[in-house]
Design a protein around this motif. Structure first.
Motif, PDB file in Angstrom:
ATOM      1  N   LYS A 273      17.482 -23.008   1.284  1.00  0.00           N
ATOM      2  CA  LYS A 273      18.514 -22.578   0.340  1.00  0.00           C
ATOM      3  C   LYS A 273      18.046 -22.770  -1.103  1.00  0.00           C
ATOM      4  N   ALA A 274      17.385 -23.888  -1.367  1.00  0.00           N
ATOM      5  CA  ALA A 274      16.989 -24.198  -2.745  1.00  0.00           C
ATOM      6  C   ALA A 274      15.578 -23.706  -3.076  1.00  0.00           C
ATOM      7  N   ALA A 275      14.997 -22.879  -2.192  1.00  0.00           N
ATOM      8  CA  ALA A 275      13.595 -22.462  -2.380  1.00  0.00           C
ATOM      9  C   ALA A 275      13.331 -21.943  -3.792  1.00  0.00           C
ATOM     10  N   PRO A 276      12.353 -22.544  -4.503  1.00  0.00           N
ATOM     11  CA  PRO A 276      12.025 -22.028  -5.827  1.00  0.00           C
ATOM     12  C   PRO A 276      11.214 -20.723  -5.789  1.00  0.00           C
ATOM     13  N   HIS A 277      10.604 -20.419  -4.652  1.00  0.00           N
ATOM     14  CA  HIS A 277       9.791 -19.189  -4.550  1.00  0.00           C
ATOM     15  C   HIS A 277      10.247 -18.370  -3.345  1.00  0.00           C
ATOM     16  N   PRO A 278      11.460 -17.843  -3.401  1.00  0.00           N
ATOM     17  CA  PRO A 278      11.993 -17.175  -2.202  1.00  0.00           C
ATOM     18  C   PRO A 278      11.219 -15.921  -1.797  1.00  0.00           C
ATOM     19  N   ASP A 279      10.668 -15.187  -2.769  1.00  0.00           N
ATOM     20  CA  ASP A 279       9.924 -13.978  -2.397  1.00  0.00           C
ATOM     21  C   ASP A 279       8.644 -14.332  -1.648  1.00  0.00           C
ATOM     22  N   ALA A 280       7.949 -15.334  -2.159  1.00  0.00           N
ATOM     23  CA  ALA A 280       6.734 -15.791  -1.474  1.00  0.00           C
ATOM     24  C   ALA A 280       7.093 -16.322  -0.089  1.00  0.00           C
ATOM     25  N   ALA A 281       8.259 -16.959   0.000  1.00  0.00           N
ATOM     26  CA  ALA A 281       8.691 -17.529   1.280  1.00  0.00           C
ATOM     27  C   ALA A 281       8.894 -16.435   2.327  1.00  0.00           C
ATOM     28  N   VAL A 282       9.543 -15.345   1.922  1.00  0.00           N
ATOM     29  CA  VAL A 282       9.763 -14.242   2.873  1.00  0.00           C
ATOM     30  C   VAL A 282       8.432 -13.599   3.249  1.00  0.00           C
ATOM     31  N   ARG A 283       7.546 -13.479   2.263  1.00  0.00           N
ATOM     32  CA  ARG A 283       6.223 -12.902   2.576  1.00  0.00           C
ATOM     33  C   ARG A 283       5.482 -13.781   3.575  1.00  0.00           C
ATOM     34  N   PHE A 284       5.664 -15.091   3.451  1.00  0.00           N
ATOM     35  CA  PHE A 284       5.002 -15.996   4.395  1.00  0.00           C
ATOM     36  C   PHE A 284       5.559 -15.788   5.811  1.00  0.00           C
ATOM     37  N   LEU A 285       6.874 -15.710   5.920  1.00  0.00           N
ATOM     38  CA  LEU A 285       7.453 -15.485   7.251  1.00  0.00           C
ATOM     39  C   LEU A 285       6.959 -14.153   7.827  1.00  0.00           C
ATOM     40  N   GLU A 286       6.901 -13.135   6.966  1.00  0.00           N
ATOM     41  CA  GLU A 286       6.430 -11.833   7.450  1.00  0.00           C
ATOM     42  C   GLU A 286       4.964 -11.910   7.872  1.00  0.00           C
ATOM     43  N   TYR A 287       4.191 -12.715   7.145  1.00  0.00           N
ATOM     44  CA  TYR A 287       2.791 -12.895   7.544  1.00  0.00           C
ATOM     45  C   TYR A 287       2.707 -13.551   8.924  1.00  0.00           C
ATOM     46  N   LEU A 288       3.580 -14.537   9.162  1.00  0.00           N
ATOM     47  CA  LEU A 288       3.537 -15.232  10.464  1.00  0.00           C
ATOM     48  C   LEU A 288       3.864 -14.292  11.622  1.00  0.00           C
ATOM     49  N   ALA A 289       4.552 -13.193  11.315  1.00  0.00           N
ATOM     50  CA  ALA A 289       4.872 -12.211  12.355  1.00  0.00           C
ATOM     51  C   ALA A 289       3.829 -11.084  12.407  1.00  0.00           C
ATOM     52  N   SER A 290       2.783 -11.181  11.595  1.00  0.00           N
ATOM     53  CA  SER A 290       1.749 -10.132  11.597  1.00  0.00           C
ATOM     54  C   SER A 290       0.884 -10.259  12.845  1.00  0.00           C
ATOM     55  N   ASP A 291       0.185  -9.197  13.185  1.00  0.00           N
ATOM     56  CA  ASP A 291      -0.720  -9.234  14.342  1.00  0.00           C
ATOM     57  C   ASP A 291      -1.735 -10.368  14.198  1.00  0.00           C
ATOM     58  N   GLU A 292      -2.285 -10.487  12.976  1.00  0.00           N
ATOM     59  CA  GLU A 292      -3.318 -11.510  12.743  1.00  0.00           C
ATOM     60  C   GLU A 292      -2.784 -12.917  13.022  1.00  0.00           C
ATOM     61  N   ALA A 293      -1.622 -13.234  12.452  1.00  0.00           N
ATOM     62  CA  ALA A 293      -1.070 -14.585  12.626  1.00  0.00           C
ATOM     63  C   ALA A 293      -0.623 -14.813  14.071  1.00  0.00           C
ATOM     64  N   GLN A 294      -0.077 -13.786  14.669  1.00  0.00           N
ATOM     65  CA  GLN A 294       0.374 -13.916  16.060  1.00  0.00           C
ATOM     66  C   GLN A 294      -0.794 -14.250  16.984  1.00  0.00           C
TER      67      GLN A 294
END
Ligand SMILES: [Fe+2]
Length: 349
Positions: A273-294
């Motif tokens: 909730k208090a994330a200072p970098h919410p855009d980077a945070a969403v990009r990180f989650l999306e990266y974790l769902a990428s083929d490479e990270a999977q």
């Protein structure tokens, strides 16, 4: 090591905000100033590849704090609105539920995450997402038990297995989640009868972790053991001959294939909730769902990918395809307080 992460985080936080102005795409010269503050209870060496992969793909540097999951949750709570944490990653849906109950997460709406992660493995409002799956499996001593004699979690309570079952303590989240799933599928009364039956079948009072249960079956101390899939795959892939041989000697059951499917848990996370970098945070989650990270989740730690068309590693693939329970993992957390009460009532230590 821990204090290095803390120092790294402190250093990153000292970067004047003005340096971040105008940096958003991750491709500009100033992109190196972008950071993501990650709190994680995952402690696998192989996760380094995930963090490196993200930084390589986005230019966003990760400052990482590792800790025990409950301690991290307490820490984020006490940091409150000033928490530097952007993302919390943990194992077990029950822990994500605890963080959710504490009001730590903010909802994330991402077409990428919603398309790639099955609905049963993420929170319906985007508070958290599963990025890898673990199946809770039954192992048996082939010298004592024939293939097909034990097929379901419910079978573990059959009186014919008196003195044969090895499974860890009820304080362990994996068993709270398993019982949570049984409450959801069989109802509270049946779940309690089941837990009582399993206790009556214990080979000895529970001790040790999941790997210890597998070893105990291989050593002949118990006829039947319960453990998560990645612990077993790790033994199968071991460079120690005795570990490989022990693992290979066991019968493996993916439970409940004729019914609801095998109990699945996740490792996952959400944006705070208090994330200072919410855009980077969403990009990180999306990266974790990428083929490479999977692939990294599977190759590095023997977990099953959540993205359907990413193959599991060869060791897991060698165990065969199986039917997974599609119960939304949020129920594992929701049923946790009741599961704990049942364990206490039946005297499962
Ligand atoms: Fe584990």
């Amino acid at each position: 090591m821990h204090s290095n992460y803390v120092r790294g985080l402190a250093a990153a936080l000292a970067v004047p905000a003005v340096l971040l102005v105008g940096v958003s795409g991750g491709t500009r010269a100033g992109a190196a100033e972008q950071v993501l503050n990650l709190y994680t209870s995952r402690h696998y060496q192989t996760d380094e590849a995930l963090y490196d992969g993200f930084t390589k793909a986005t230019g966003i540097k990760i400052n990482r704090i590792e800790g025990k999951e409950d301690a991290l949750i307490e820490r984020i709570k006490s940091e409150g609105a000033n928490s530097p944490a952007d993302v919390l990653i943990t194992v077990d849906a029950g822990r994500l539920w605890r963080a959710e109950q504490a009001g730590l997460f903010r909802p994330v709406h991402s077409a990428v995450l919603e398309a790639r992660i099955p609905a049963s493995l993420r929170h319906p409002d985007g508070l958290w997402f599963g990025f890898s799956q673990r199946a809770r499996l039954i192992f048996y001593d082939k010298a004592r038990i024939k293939a097909g004699e034990i097929k379901t979690y419910e079978d573990l309570a059959d009186p014919k297995w008196r003195g044969q079952i090895c499974i860890r303590s009820s304080s362990n989240m994996y068993n709270l989640s398993l019982l949570g799933a049984m409450i959801a599928s069989d109802g509270e009364a049946a779940a309690e009868v089941w837990a009582k039956g399993v206790v009556a079948n214990f080979a000895h009072p529970p001790h040790g972790g999941d790997t210890d249960q597998i070893r105990a079956v291989a050593a002949g101390d118990c006829g039947i053991g319960v453990a998560n899939s990645y612990y077993y795959a790790r033994l199968l892939a071991s460079d120690k001959d005795d570990e490989r041989t022990a693992a290979q000697s066991l019968g493996v059951v993916f439970p409940n294939q004729d019914g609801r499917g095998t109990h699945i848990n996740i490792s996952g996370g959400g944006v705070l909730k208090a994330a200072p970098h919410p855009d980077a945070a969403v990009r990180f989650l999306e990266y974790l769902a990428s083929d490479e990270a999977q692939r990294l989740f599977s190759d590095g730690n023997n977990e099953y990918p959540v993205v359907a068309d990413v193959p599991a590693n060869p060791i897991l693939a060698g165990l065969g395809a199986f039917k997974a329970d599609t119960l939304n993992v949020k129920h594992l957390g929701e049923n946790q307080p009741l599961a704990q009460k049942i364990f206490d009532r039946v005297g499962w230590p």
